[in-house]
Design a protein around this motif. Structure first.
Motif, PDB file in Angstrom:
ATOM      1  N   GLY A 130      18.829  40.032  47.269  1.00  0.00           N
ATOM      2  CA  GLY A 130      17.667  40.567  47.962  1.00  0.00           C
ATOM      3  C   GLY A 130      17.185  41.786  47.202  1.00  0.00           C
ATOM      4  N   SER A 140      20.862  34.220  54.950  1.00  0.00           N
ATOM      5  CA  SER A 140      21.213  34.852  53.674  1.00  0.00           C
ATOM      6  C   SER A 140      22.656  34.577  53.276  1.00  0.00           C
ATOM      7  CB  SER A 140      20.982  36.362  53.753  1.00  0.00           C
ATOM      8  OG  SER A 140      19.636  36.667  54.051  1.00  0.00           O
ATOM      9  N   GLN A 182      18.677  33.250  45.520  1.00  0.00           N
ATOM     10  CA  GLN A 182      17.567  33.753  46.318  1.00  0.00           C
ATOM     11  C   GLN A 182      16.753  32.568  46.849  1.00  0.00           C
ATOM     12  OE1 GLN A 182      14.892  36.489  44.155  1.00  0.00           O
ATOM     13  NE2 GLN A 182      15.165  37.942  45.823  1.00  0.00           N
ATOM     14  N   VAL A 210      16.848  38.887  52.741  1.00  0.00           N
ATOM     15  CA  VAL A 210      16.612  38.972  51.293  1.00  0.00           C
ATOM     16  C   VAL A 210      15.137  38.783  50.946  1.00  0.00           C
ATOM     17  CG1 VAL A 210      18.948  38.262  50.651  1.00  0.00           C
ATOM     18  CG2 VAL A 210      17.202  36.517  51.039  1.00  0.00           C
ATOM     19  N   CYS A 243      23.365  34.921  40.945  1.00  0.00           N
ATOM     20  CA  CYS A 243      22.610  35.409  42.095  1.00  0.00           C
ATOM     21  C   CYS A 243      21.780  34.276  42.680  1.00  0.00           C
ATOM     22  CB  CYS A 243      21.702  36.558  41.681  1.00  0.00           C
ATOM     23  SG  CYS A 243      22.585  37.916  40.877  1.00  0.00           S
ATOM     24  N   ALA A 263      24.266  36.477  47.291  1.00  0.00           N
ATOM     25  CA  ALA A 263      22.908  36.537  47.827  1.00  0.00           C
ATOM     26  C   ALA A 263      22.154  37.684  47.159  1.00  0.00           C
ATOM     27  CB  ALA A 263      22.945  36.735  49.336  1.00  0.00           C
TER      28      ALA A 263
END
Length: 326
Positions: free
Chosen positions: A180, A280, A205, A234, A203, A178
């Protein structure tokens, strides 16, 4: 690999100051998820601890350092998880902790911040406004401002997850993280790239909070005017330049996922793994759902990073529709 701000010796040393409650979290293959996802899936579970998220790994390092220096008071901005973690770590070391949060943050998270003994100040805006207010308090009162992801301690604490991952799993093809502010992604990514360089660091998002992903793709800081996602943990708008620099060195890819996929991921983790997670924490599963061909037949690790969720909202999301098994 080029140098990030992180240091492997400090990451290994972090394990000595983090309360064992937060270390060596479960890491296991979840075969029940695999028929729907089409790949081998291992879960790194960061929710089975007193603050129900990975954040305490970083706040334990921060609070230990501050206590050693004789610091008595700290302030941070938080969507809820960092605030809980800093309150827990600070309480055990005699620190006075102030947490600034949006009054629109998840009520459950705010209640836990108070229950853990921190002073809670609410602002009439989003997390970025909370960050501004926390910085103002730190300057006015002359106390330490803890900035998640910017403070390397928060990244190196999170990086201990990476040590446990590479020490436990013989081989894996990718880890889904996750994204953020970047502490988790840069921390785990740093370790994986150093010790298991053939594994992809991906990653994830929300499409409604894409600032860091856009920044990674364009190799420069890209801000957004607003966010729109249930994944409050995030939902940042202003990437930190130094964190982006680290992310550019350790991430192989950054992807955006739709809200419907996040909800489907939460539902799958409940029905197939018995896990109640916040949005998240379902981003990794959401990424697989949106691109099954990319992950087909591979061994994927996903970090389930938090389970602080409003119960009423959770029931609305997870009870809304069946899983699409097409």
């Amino acid at each position: 690999m080029q140098e990030t701000r992180l240091d492997m010796a400090r990451i290994r040393a972090a394990r000595q100051v983090i309360d064992p409650l937060f270390l060596d979290t479960p890491l296991y293959r979840c075969e029940a998820l695999e028929p729907d996802l089409g790949c081998t899936v291992s879960i790194k579970l960061e929710t089975a601890n007193p603050v129900r998220s990975f954040k305490a790994r970083g706040t334990e390092v921060v609070a230990n350092l501050l206590a050693d220096r004789g610091t008595r008071a700290v302030v941070c901005a938080s969507a809820g998880n960092l605030g809980q973690a800093l309150a827990w770590s600070g309480r055990g070391r005699g620190l006075d902790v102030t947490v600034v949060a949006s009054r629109f943050a998840t009520v459950t998270k705010l209640e836990r911040v108070r229950a853990l003994g921190a002073k809670l100040e609410l602002v009439d805006g989003d997390h970025e406004m909370a960050r501004e207010r926390a910085a103002a308090i730190a300057q006015y009162e002359g106390i330490r401002l803890v900035e998640d992801s910017l403070d390397t301690e928060t990244c190196e604490g999170a990086a201990t997850i990476g040590l446990e991952l590479v020490d436990t799993v013989a081989s894996f093809d990718a880890v889904l993280i996750a994204l953020g502010g970047g502490a988790l992604a840069t921390g785990v990514g740093h370790v994986v790239k150093a010790l298991a360089p053939r594994a992809e660091v991906i990653c994830v998002q929300p499409l409604g909070a894409p600032a860091m992903t856009h920044s990674w793709r364009q190799r420069r800081v890209v801000t957004t005017d607003s966010t729109s996602t249930i994944a409050d943990g995030v939902a940042g708008r202003y990437p930190i330049p130094a964190v982006l620099d680290d992310l550019l060195l350790v991430a192989d890819d950054a992807v955006l996922v739709q809200e419907s996929s996040i909800v489907a991921g939460m539902r799958m983790l409940l029905t197939h793994a018995g896990l109640v997670v916040e949005p998240s924490a379902a981003l990794g599963v959401a990424a697989i759902l949106e691109d099954r061909d990319r992950f087909a037949g591979r061994h994927i690790v996903t970090i389930v990073c938090g389970s602080n969720v409003d119960v009423d909202a959770y029931h609305r999301w997870v009870g809304a529709a069946p899983i699409d098994r097409s």
